[in-house]
Design a protein around this motif. Structure first.
Motif, short mmCIF file in Angstrom:
data_model
loop_
_atom_site.label_atom_id
_atom_site.label_comp_id
_atom_site.label_asym_id
_atom_site.label_seq_id
_atom_site.Cartn_x
_atom_site.Cartn_y
_atom_site.Cartn_z
N LEU A 107 -5.54 4.70 0.43
CA LEU A 107 -5.62 3.25 0.41
C LEU A 107 -6.84 2.81 1.24
CD1 LEU A 107 -4.56 0.37 -0.10
CD2 LEU A 107 -3.06 0.68 1.89
N VAL A 155 -5.34 4.86 -4.71
CA VAL A 155 -4.10 4.16 -4.35
C VAL A 155 -4.29 2.70 -4.71
CG1 VAL A 155 -2.45 3.63 -2.52
CG2 VAL A 155 -3.65 5.83 -2.53
N PHE A 189 -2.46 -3.13 -4.76
CA PHE A 189 -3.40 -3.00 -3.65
C PHE A 189 -4.85 -3.25 -4.08
CE2 PHE A 189 -0.42 0.49 -1.79
CZ PHE A 189 0.52 -0.48 -1.48
#
Length: 562
Positions: free
Chosen positions: A80, A110, A119
């Motif tokens: 992330l 991610v 995200f």
């Protein structure tokens, strides 16, 4: 000796399941040193992600600058990242580091949580597509993430998994065309491609060396939080240990399957997976790999085949007769060059003369082996082997690939016992898909018999092959002396192949080689029955060492693998 250093640039998980927490457990399982670089902070538990806060780029830069000065990486893994600025920062640092030394990049895109939280917006997706994919050594999306990565440049792909669902290999090819050197589209979180009664988890890999489905039995657990992070970090760790991408993906599949087995509840929702050392020594974790785009795997072969013992590889029916007379009962007839000078009828076309001579050599060898109750394997010419009654055939990986799905199916239906060469982890996984009579592991020692890129396997890898293959293993390559035959046999293999060691007169060399083989077998029996503690210690296998240079200059010094 210092372990290899990898960096993970990713997010925290306050619940301890995914992100940097999972990355650390995977790195520990492989014995590499992980530097944890925080790119984003999340507030989450086992149910949901409540908040994501990307770290300011100045903080990300500061972490990377400090590490570069003292602990430069062999591999960087991203998780992330949180925003376009963070993606740009990572790309800039990859370029800076690569000016000094080779650095591999593993991109775990991610883009959302399993709970549904997203995200990445369109701008982040474009940044991944434009900045990270062209720099990626390996990218490891699941099916949904793969489609989202390609949205930015392929209007034919929608936001639904339905687009291209039946053509994952083509999707991987498009990701490679977008710049990634290797791709693995993971499928453990989907049942769409499960076609077997065992409900296998299938991942499609597409790399420089190999492409196919990696298949392992699906682990029935709801505690799967951190699976993608564990897989990508395992790939990064294996690359740092010197493996090529295809082999790194095999090891990552093994480590992640074991981590799923060890998943546990930590809250009321999905718990974390637990990567642990020792995954590489469990035969049940070694996946099978398809030879093509169809997820086809042969049924397991019966396990009561006799040992192959001293396995002579010869180039004529006359030499077959000689080694049989000397006591050999496992023979391979390997005729590579047409002996046209021996043709009885020079007026015949060269191809016809060669075919006639080959048929004659095989027919005489079959008759001799049948009379001696010996197993005969014909190298390459499997149709003639079947027609003329040979007991088996030996084929290399390239030959089997060239047969195609239909040809391999026909070969399996022929009933011939199948021997297959293997030199690397992914090749071993492919042999398992065909349930062979035996797997050849080689070259054990350096060999001049044929030119090949493979590093010698050595006795350590031979022991690993023997323990993990799920089929009888024969040692091959560079075996020239009786002592080598004994050492190879002591690894517990089913057979030891000899070529040049046979010399000119097999009647004098074979008895010496056979004695050496019996001594090696006796050593193994002694360890098992009279020295069980030593046998137990020696059964704790280390990771196999890489058998191919990985091409990025990443291989650590010998002995650095745990």
């Amino acid at each position: 000796m210092r372990p290899p250093v990898i960096w993970s640039i990713a997010g925290t998980d306050s619940g301890g399941g995914a992100g940097l927490a999972a990355d650390q457990r995977a790195a520990d399982a492989f014995g590499v040193h992980l530097c944890t670089v925080v790119a984003a902070v999340t507030a989450q538990n086992s149910h949901s992600v409540a908040r994501i806060e990307p770290l300011p780029v100045a903080w990300l830069d500061a972490q990377l600058e400090a590490l570069a000065a003292d602990m430069p990486p062999l591999v960087i893994k991203t998780g992330l990242l949180g925003g376009v600025a963070q993606v740009e920062c990572v790309a800039r640092w990859v370029d800076l580091l690569r000016r000094e030394r080779p650095v591999a990049l593993v991109v775990d895109p991610v883009l959302g949580a399993s709970t549904g939280a997203q995200f990445a917006d369109a701008a982040v997706l474009r940044a991944y597509r434009d900045l990270l994919l062209p720099r990626a050594t390996v990218v490891t999306p699941n099916l949904h993430e793969a489609h989202r990565l390609l949205e930015a440049h392929d209007s034919g792909l929608g936001d639904s998994d339905d687009a291209g669902r039946s053509d994952v290999p083509a999707l991987a090819r498009r990701l490679r065309a977008a710049g990634a050197a290797a791709v693995c589209i993971t499928g453990g979180d989907s049942t769409d491609h499960v076609q077997s009664a065992e409900r296998e988890a299938l991942d499609w890999i597409d790399t420089e060396h190999a492409a196919g489905w990696l298949a392992s039995p699906r682990v029935d657990t709801k505690h799967n939080h951190g699976t993608g992070c564990t897989f990508a970090s395992s790939v990064a760790a294996a690359l740092a240990l010197g493996y090529v991408a295809a082999d790194a993906l095999v090891l990552a599949k093994m480590a992640t399957t074991q981590a799923l087995r060890g998943g546990h509840a930590a809250g009321a929702g999905a718990g974390p997976v637990m990567a642990l050392p020792g995954f590489h020594a469990d035969p049940a974790l070694l996946p099978r790999m398809s030879w093509g785009e169809a997820a086809c795997f042969a049924a397991p072969r019966r396990s009561d085949d006799p040992l192959l013992g001293l396995y002579a590889i010869v180039d004529s029916a006359e030499r077959v007769r000689q080694v049989l007379a000397a006591g050999v009962r496992s023979v391979q007839l390997r005729i590579k060059t047409p002996p046209l000078s021996d043709a009885a009828n020079p007026a015949q076309a060269p191809d016809a003369r060669w075919t006639a001579l080959l048929r004659d050599e095989i027919a005489r060898s079959v008759a001799a082996c049948r009379a001696a109750k010996a197993e005969l394997f014909i190298n390459d010419h499997w149709a003639l082997a079947q027609e003329l009654g040979a007991s088996g055939v030996h084929l290399g990986q390239e030959d089997l690939l060239a047969l195609g799905e239909a040809g391999r199916g026909e070969l399996l239906r022929s009933g011939l016992a199948l021997g297959i060469s293997s030199h690397s982890l992914w090749e071993l996984c492919r042999t398992r898909a065909l349930a062979p009579r035996y797997v050849a592991c080689g070259p054990v020692w350096p060999t001049l018999t044929k030119d090949m890129p493979w590093r010698p396997q050595g006795l350590d890898n031979l022991r690993w092959w023997n323990a993990m293959a799920g089929a009888p293993v024969v040692a091959i390559g560079g075996i020239l002396q009786p002592g080598q035959v004994s050492e190879a046999a002591a690894c517990g293999v089913s057979g030891v192949c000899v070529v040049r060691a046979l010399g000119v007169d097999a009647t004098t060399t074979v008895p010496v080689l056979a004695t050496a083989l019996r001594e090696g077998v006796a050593t193994t029996a002694l360890k098992k029955h009279e020295r069980p503690e030593r046998a137990r210690q020696e059964s704790l296998l280390p990771l196999p060492h890489p058998s191919l240079p990985n091409g990025w200059g990443l291989a650590p010094p010998p002995g650095s693998c745990p």
